[in-house]
Design an enzyme around this catalytic site. Sequence first.
Site, PDB file in Angstrom:
ATOM      1  N   ARG A  91     -58.288  16.093 -23.443  1.00 62.70           N
ATOM      2  CA  ARG A  91     -57.765  14.726 -23.569  1.00 62.70           C
ATOM      3  C   ARG A  91     -56.469  14.619 -22.775  1.00 62.70           C
ATOM      4  NH1 ARG A  91     -57.406  12.890 -29.600  1.00 62.70           N
ATOM      5  NH2 ARG A  91     -59.672  12.821 -29.466  1.00 62.70           N
ATOM      6  N   ARG A  98     -49.268  11.561 -31.422  1.00 65.26           N
ATOM      7  CA  ARG A  98     -50.248  11.438 -30.323  1.00 65.26           C
ATOM      8  C   ARG A  98     -49.777  10.426 -29.275  1.00 65.26           C
ATOM      9  NH1 ARG A  98     -55.339  12.970 -32.252  1.00 65.26           N
ATOM     10  NH2 ARG A  98     -55.097  14.730 -33.653  1.00 65.26           N
ATOM     11  N   LYS A 146     -52.217  14.694 -37.952  1.00 60.21           N
ATOM     12  CA  LYS A 146     -51.920  13.878 -36.768  1.00 60.21           C
ATOM     13  C   LYS A 146     -51.044  12.684 -37.133  1.00 60.21           C
ATOM     14  CE  LYS A 146     -56.414  13.167 -36.302  1.00 60.21           C
ATOM     15  NZ  LYS A 146     -57.752  12.672 -35.953  1.00 60.21           N
ATOM     16  N   LYS A 156     -49.735   8.717 -35.487  1.00 59.81           N
ATOM     17  CA  LYS A 156     -50.036   7.769 -34.410  1.00 59.81           C
ATOM     18  C   LYS A 156     -49.088   6.583 -34.405  1.00 59.81           C
ATOM     19  CE  LYS A 156     -54.799   9.194 -34.202  1.00 59.81           C
ATOM     20  NZ  LYS A 156     -56.216   8.845 -34.337  1.00 59.81           N
ATOM     21  N   CYS A 181     -67.408   4.742 -30.794  1.00 51.59           N
ATOM     22  CA  CYS A 181     -66.796   6.057 -30.552  1.00 51.59           C
ATOM     23  C   CYS A 181     -67.771   6.935 -29.781  1.00 51.59           C
ATOM     24  CB  CYS A 181     -66.412   6.709 -31.868  1.00 51.59           C
ATOM     25  SG  CYS A 181     -67.851   7.293 -32.780  1.00 51.59           S
ATOM     26  N   CYS A 183     -69.427  15.192 -30.056  1.00 52.35           N
ATOM     27  CA  CYS A 183     -68.565  15.246 -31.231  1.00 52.35           C
ATOM     28  C   CYS A 183     -69.206  16.072 -32.340  1.00 52.35           C
ATOM     29  CB  CYS A 183     -68.274  13.836 -31.746  1.00 52.35           C
ATOM     30  SG  CYS A 183     -67.264  13.910 -33.228  1.00 52.35           S
ATOM     31  N   CYS A 211     -69.339   8.487 -37.680  1.00 55.36           N
ATOM     32  CA  CYS A 211     -68.960   9.071 -38.970  1.00 55.36           C
ATOM     33  C   CYS A 211     -67.752   8.296 -39.486  1.00 55.36           C
ATOM     34  CB  CYS A 211     -68.667  10.569 -38.822  1.00 55.36           C
ATOM     35  SG  CYS A 211     -66.978  10.936 -38.296  1.00 55.36           S
ATOM     36  N   CYS A 262     -62.841   6.596 -35.400  1.00 52.43           N
ATOM     37  CA  CYS A 262     -62.277   6.687 -34.045  1.00 52.43           C
ATOM     38  C   CYS A 262     -62.368   5.382 -33.254  1.00 52.43           C
ATOM     39  CB  CYS A 262     -62.934   7.826 -33.279  1.00 52.43           C
ATOM     40  SG  CYS A 262     -62.662   9.426 -34.070  1.00 52.43           S
TER      41      CYS A 262
HETATM   42 FE1  SRM Z   1     -60.788  10.486 -33.332  1.00 53.41          FE
HETATM   43  C1  SRM Z   1     -61.539  13.477 -34.703  1.00 53.41           C
HETATM   44  C2  SRM Z   1     -62.688  11.163 -30.669  1.00 53.41           C
HETATM   45  C3  SRM Z   1     -59.443   7.839 -31.725  1.00 53.41           C
HETATM   46  C4  SRM Z   1     -59.639   9.296 -36.315  1.00 53.41           C
HETATM   47  N1  SRM Z   1     -61.869  12.087 -32.756  1.00 53.41           N
HETATM   48  C5  SRM Z   1     -62.023  13.249 -33.456  1.00 53.41           C
HETATM   49  C6  SRM Z   1     -62.758  14.289 -32.616  1.00 53.41           C
HETATM   50  C7  SRM Z   1     -61.749  15.100 -31.882  1.00 53.41           C
HETATM   51  C8  SRM Z   1     -63.786  15.147 -33.365  1.00 53.41           C
HETATM   52  C9  SRM Z   1     -63.361  16.458 -33.950  1.00 53.41           C
HETATM   53  O1  SRM Z   1     -62.352  16.514 -34.676  1.00 53.41           O
HETATM   54  O2  SRM Z   1     -64.076  17.434 -33.714  1.00 53.41           O
HETATM   55  C10 SRM Z   1     -63.539  13.341 -31.656  1.00 53.41           C
HETATM   56  C11 SRM Z   1     -63.947  13.920 -30.306  1.00 53.41           C
HETATM   57  C12 SRM Z   1     -65.264  13.345 -29.884  1.00 53.41           C
HETATM   58  C13 SRM Z   1     -65.642  13.676 -28.504  1.00 53.41           C
HETATM   59  O3  SRM Z   1     -66.652  14.368 -28.322  1.00 53.41           O
HETATM   60  O4  SRM Z   1     -64.977  13.238 -27.576  1.00 53.41           O
HETATM   61  C14 SRM Z   1     -62.653  12.129 -31.660  1.00 53.41           C
HETATM   62  N2  SRM Z   1     -60.934   9.746 -31.492  1.00 53.41           N
HETATM   63  C15 SRM Z   1     -61.844  10.101 -30.560  1.00 53.41           C
HETATM   64  C16 SRM Z   1     -61.850   9.145 -29.387  1.00 53.41           C
HETATM   65  C17 SRM Z   1     -62.149   9.814 -28.058  1.00 53.41           C
HETATM   66  C18 SRM Z   1     -62.861   8.038 -29.694  1.00 53.41           C
HETATM   67  C19 SRM Z   1     -63.243   7.132 -28.559  1.00 53.41           C
HETATM   68  O5  SRM Z   1     -64.434   6.836 -28.509  1.00 53.41           O
HETATM   69  O6  SRM Z   1     -62.385   6.702 -27.795  1.00 53.41           O
HETATM   70  C20 SRM Z   1     -60.432   8.560 -29.520  1.00 53.41           C
HETATM   71  C21 SRM Z   1     -59.392   9.342 -28.768  1.00 53.41           C
HETATM   72  C22 SRM Z   1     -58.043   8.738 -28.941  1.00 53.41           C
HETATM   73  C23 SRM Z   1     -56.975   9.320 -28.059  1.00 53.41           C
HETATM   74  O7  SRM Z   1     -57.052   9.127 -26.862  1.00 53.41           O
HETATM   75  O8  SRM Z   1     -56.028   9.915 -28.584  1.00 53.41           O
HETATM   76  C24 SRM Z   1     -60.222   8.714 -31.019  1.00 53.41           C
HETATM   77  N3  SRM Z   1     -59.652   8.907 -33.901  1.00 53.41           N
HETATM   78  C25 SRM Z   1     -59.309   7.856 -33.102  1.00 53.41           C
HETATM   79  C26 SRM Z   1     -58.859   6.759 -33.896  1.00 53.41           C
HETATM   80  C27 SRM Z   1     -58.453   5.384 -33.388  1.00 53.41           C
HETATM   81  C28 SRM Z   1     -56.990   5.286 -33.115  1.00 53.41           C
HETATM   82  O9  SRM Z   1     -56.270   6.276 -33.171  1.00 53.41           O
HETATM   83  O10 SRM Z   1     -56.561   4.177 -32.836  1.00 53.41           O
HETATM   84  C29 SRM Z   1     -58.922   7.176 -35.223  1.00 53.41           C
HETATM   85  C30 SRM Z   1     -58.610   6.303 -36.466  1.00 53.41           C
HETATM   86  C31 SRM Z   1     -57.161   6.057 -36.652  1.00 53.41           C
HETATM   87  C32 SRM Z   1     -56.566   7.124 -37.511  1.00 53.41           C
HETATM   88  O11 SRM Z   1     -56.279   8.192 -37.000  1.00 53.41           O
HETATM   89  O12 SRM Z   1     -56.436   6.887 -38.705  1.00 53.41           O
HETATM   90  C33 SRM Z   1     -59.420   8.527 -35.207  1.00 53.41           C
HETATM   91  N4  SRM Z   1     -60.578  11.277 -35.182  1.00 53.41           N
HETATM   92  C34 SRM Z   1     -60.137  10.596 -36.285  1.00 53.41           C
HETATM   93  C35 SRM Z   1     -60.266  11.461 -37.448  1.00 53.41           C
HETATM   94  C36 SRM Z   1     -59.918  11.074 -38.908  1.00 53.41           C
HETATM   95  C37 SRM Z   1     -58.504  11.275 -39.227  1.00 53.41           C
HETATM   96  C38 SRM Z   1     -58.237  11.036 -40.682  1.00 53.41           C
HETATM   97  O13 SRM Z   1     -57.255  10.396 -41.010  1.00 53.41           O
HETATM   98  O14 SRM Z   1     -58.985  11.514 -41.533  1.00 53.41           O
HETATM   99  C39 SRM Z   1     -60.820  12.674 -36.981  1.00 53.41           C
HETATM  100  C40 SRM Z   1     -61.164  13.916 -37.818  1.00 53.41           C
HETATM  101  C41 SRM Z   1     -59.980  14.749 -38.127  1.00 53.41           C
HETATM  102  O15 SRM Z   1     -58.873  14.498 -37.666  1.00 53.41           O
HETATM  103  O16 SRM Z   1     -60.188  15.691 -38.887  1.00 53.41           O
HETATM  104  C42 SRM Z   1     -61.008  12.512 -35.563  1.00 53.41           C
HETATM  105 FE1  SF4 Z   2     -66.803  11.797 -33.836  1.00 53.91          FE
HETATM  106 FE2  SF4 Z   2     -66.671  10.495 -36.104  1.00 53.91          FE
HETATM  107 FE3  SF4 Z   2     -64.750  10.183 -34.301  1.00 53.91          FE
HETATM  108 FE4  SF4 Z   2     -67.108   9.151 -33.853  1.00 53.91          FE
HETATM  109  S1  SF4 Z   2     -65.747   8.576 -35.534  1.00 53.91           S
HETATM  110  S2  SF4 Z   2     -65.931  10.377 -32.377  1.00 53.91           S
HETATM  111  S3  SF4 Z   2     -68.465  10.610 -34.786  1.00 53.91           S
HETATM  112  S4  SF4 Z   2     -65.198  12.052 -35.373  1.00 53.91           S
END
Ligand code: SRM
Ligand code: SF4
Length: 573
Positions: A81, A150, A216, A218, A438, A444, A483, A487
């Site tokens: 990333r 982040r 994390k 944000k 997402c 993922c 899920c 994201c």
């Molecule tokens: Fe996310 C985990 C992709 C924005 C909440 N996110 C992941 C992971 C790294 C999966 C993993 O842990 O193994 C995903 C990688 C997938 C892949 O194959 O690329 C992933 N998140 C993404 C992205 C790429 C989605 C997208 O389609 O654009 C976004 C990258 C953002 C960036 O550039 O930094 C992304 N993730 C978000 C957002 C939206 C936001 O930040 O505005 C959220 C919800 C906001 C928040 O954080 O509350 C988000 N991602 C999560 C979570 C749940 C966190 C939690 O509070 O429980 C996880 C899982 C974790 O952290 O354990 C996660």
């Molecule tokens: Fe993966 Fe769930 Fe985030 Fe989608 S919402 S990229 S399935 S961790």
Amino acid sequence: MAKDPYAPKDAPPSDVEHIKIKSNYLRGSLAETLEDRITGSIPEDDNRLMKHHGSYMQDDRDLRNERTKQKLEPAYQFMLRIRAAGGIITPSQWLVIDELAQKYANGTIRLTTRQSFQLHGIIKWNMKTTVKAINETLLTTYAACGDVNRNVMCNPNPYQSEVHGEVYDWANRISEHLLPQSRAYHELWLDGEKIVDSQDTAEQEPIYKNVYLPRKFKIGIAVPPSNDVDVYSQDLGFIAIVENGKLAGFNVTAGGGMGMTHGDTATYPQLGRVVGFCTPEQAVDVAEKTVTIQRDYGDRSVRKHARFKYTIDDRGIDWYKEELNRRLGYALQPAREYRFEHNGDRYGWVKGSNGKWHLTLFIQNGRVADDDQGHLIMTGLREIAKVHKGDYRLTANQNLVIGNVSGQSKRKIESLAEQYGLTSGLNVSALRRNSMACVALPTCGLAMAESERYLPSLISKLETILAGEGLQEQEIVIRMTGCPNGCARASLGEIGFIGKAPGKYNLYLGASFNGDRLNKMYRENIGEDEILAELKPIIGRYARERQEGEHFGDFVIRAGIINAVVSGTDFHA
Ligand code: SRM
Ligand code: SF4
């Protein structure tokens, strides 16, 4: 005080806490395991640390079963990333990312929901070369993931260029200020000089200490009337207050977050609350002090409960305000007036107040790739980057702005954009323009269902229903995640889908069009036929019964189809 649903405060720290403390400021054994030629993977402890360096180990889930049958190890690969505060990069930086995507990744670029870039499918032995090349072009992967602050999001507002420039500058300063200080990144990836025993040297993390954050963190900055960064979904948000055409300061929001776990009602999406106003010069301090509050009070035992939203909800928003004012040494001022109109992007050409032109393109789900239907998005953006003198700006909705185009270059950029099919995205339905999915499968590891690969075809079916009701031009925010981690911020979709199992989704309704109200579950665990059968009559009623200017998310609440969610703590009620 604390009504911690999980753990007494003296519960032992989670495994990840031990890994961080033992890691010698994010080093662990990464230097050795990245060199290990026996396997394409790295051990789990190092994988935890690797996130702080901006990368996740993954495997191609499409190939998993076949490889297991053949008794091969999973097809290990790495996601990288790349962060750029506010999502602005130069055309030459774009060309480097493009080249790396072709050479070392899967040939595509993924624009993320936080204005970053992701490359997928990099094998372990190519990681160092790739990260080095990214740094040489003055971008970084450091702290793009992991238990730190982040990428700081910021509205790429092309209309008010001067105010935007200022806001963007603050986004950068906050981002830089909160970067980890450990030299581990330079040592590992950039051949920086090794610090032999950083415990005894000058190396320190003044903000994070050696424990970093419990989870994390944000931050996002919105410039009303656009709430494109979904400011209420951020742990810490800043809402720019513009008075007499000048940036007066920011309203501060705290305690938002989207993630939850299916079936666990102690986890929930939550929206940040406005706690006061600060001047621009105070913003970095507010961010730092808030981060240290979360560092000191966040739950280090149960990671599911470790986000800042729970720290605040357990203790109350007034506790946070008092603690923040105490650490600042002054009080935030009362919040000022503002109004959000939408949380999506506005497409097409606009002229900024600096006289330059900006073209916002719709990039479906942020996937930059060429397809066989004449949409040569990857080639087109490459060709434009070769001649473009302005910038590329990523939006918080996975789209891209070709920014700061001079009057003389506008025709040239426009014709290239047309030639490669980039502008055809501007003619899609209003529903599709407001969609976001997402990544999910195949990369993922947490995906329970398809998202990016499925939402486009579901939208085609919904478009037919909408067109049948004369609603093809009605803007409705629709979002899907594979899920419940959130994201693509699906809990803020007027129509939201969250993956439950292959082909099955929970359907959520009732978020607002401007991102200030969460949605609520309407149906659980349903497949495509049921989704369409459930939504068709509601869309029909919306066409017939809506009031002038009423958005879909507001209608379903007024019509009694779903109850409004006032606070995330009531999300499951
Ligand atoms: Fe996310 C985990 C992709 C924005 C909440 N996110 C992941 C992971 C790294 C999966 C993993 O842990 O193994 C995903 C990688 C997938 C892949 O194959 O690329 C992933 N998140 C993404 C992205 C790429 C989605 C997208 O389609 O654009 C976004 C990258 C953002 C960036 O550039 O930094 C992304 N993730 C978000 C957002 C939206 C936001 O930040 O505005 C959220 C919800 C906001 C928040 O954080 O509350 C988000 N991602 C999560 C979570 C749940 C966190 C939690 O509070 O429980 C996880 C899982 C974790 O952290 O354990 C996660
Ligand atoms: Fe993966 Fe769930 Fe985030 Fe989608 S919402 S990229 S399935 S961790």
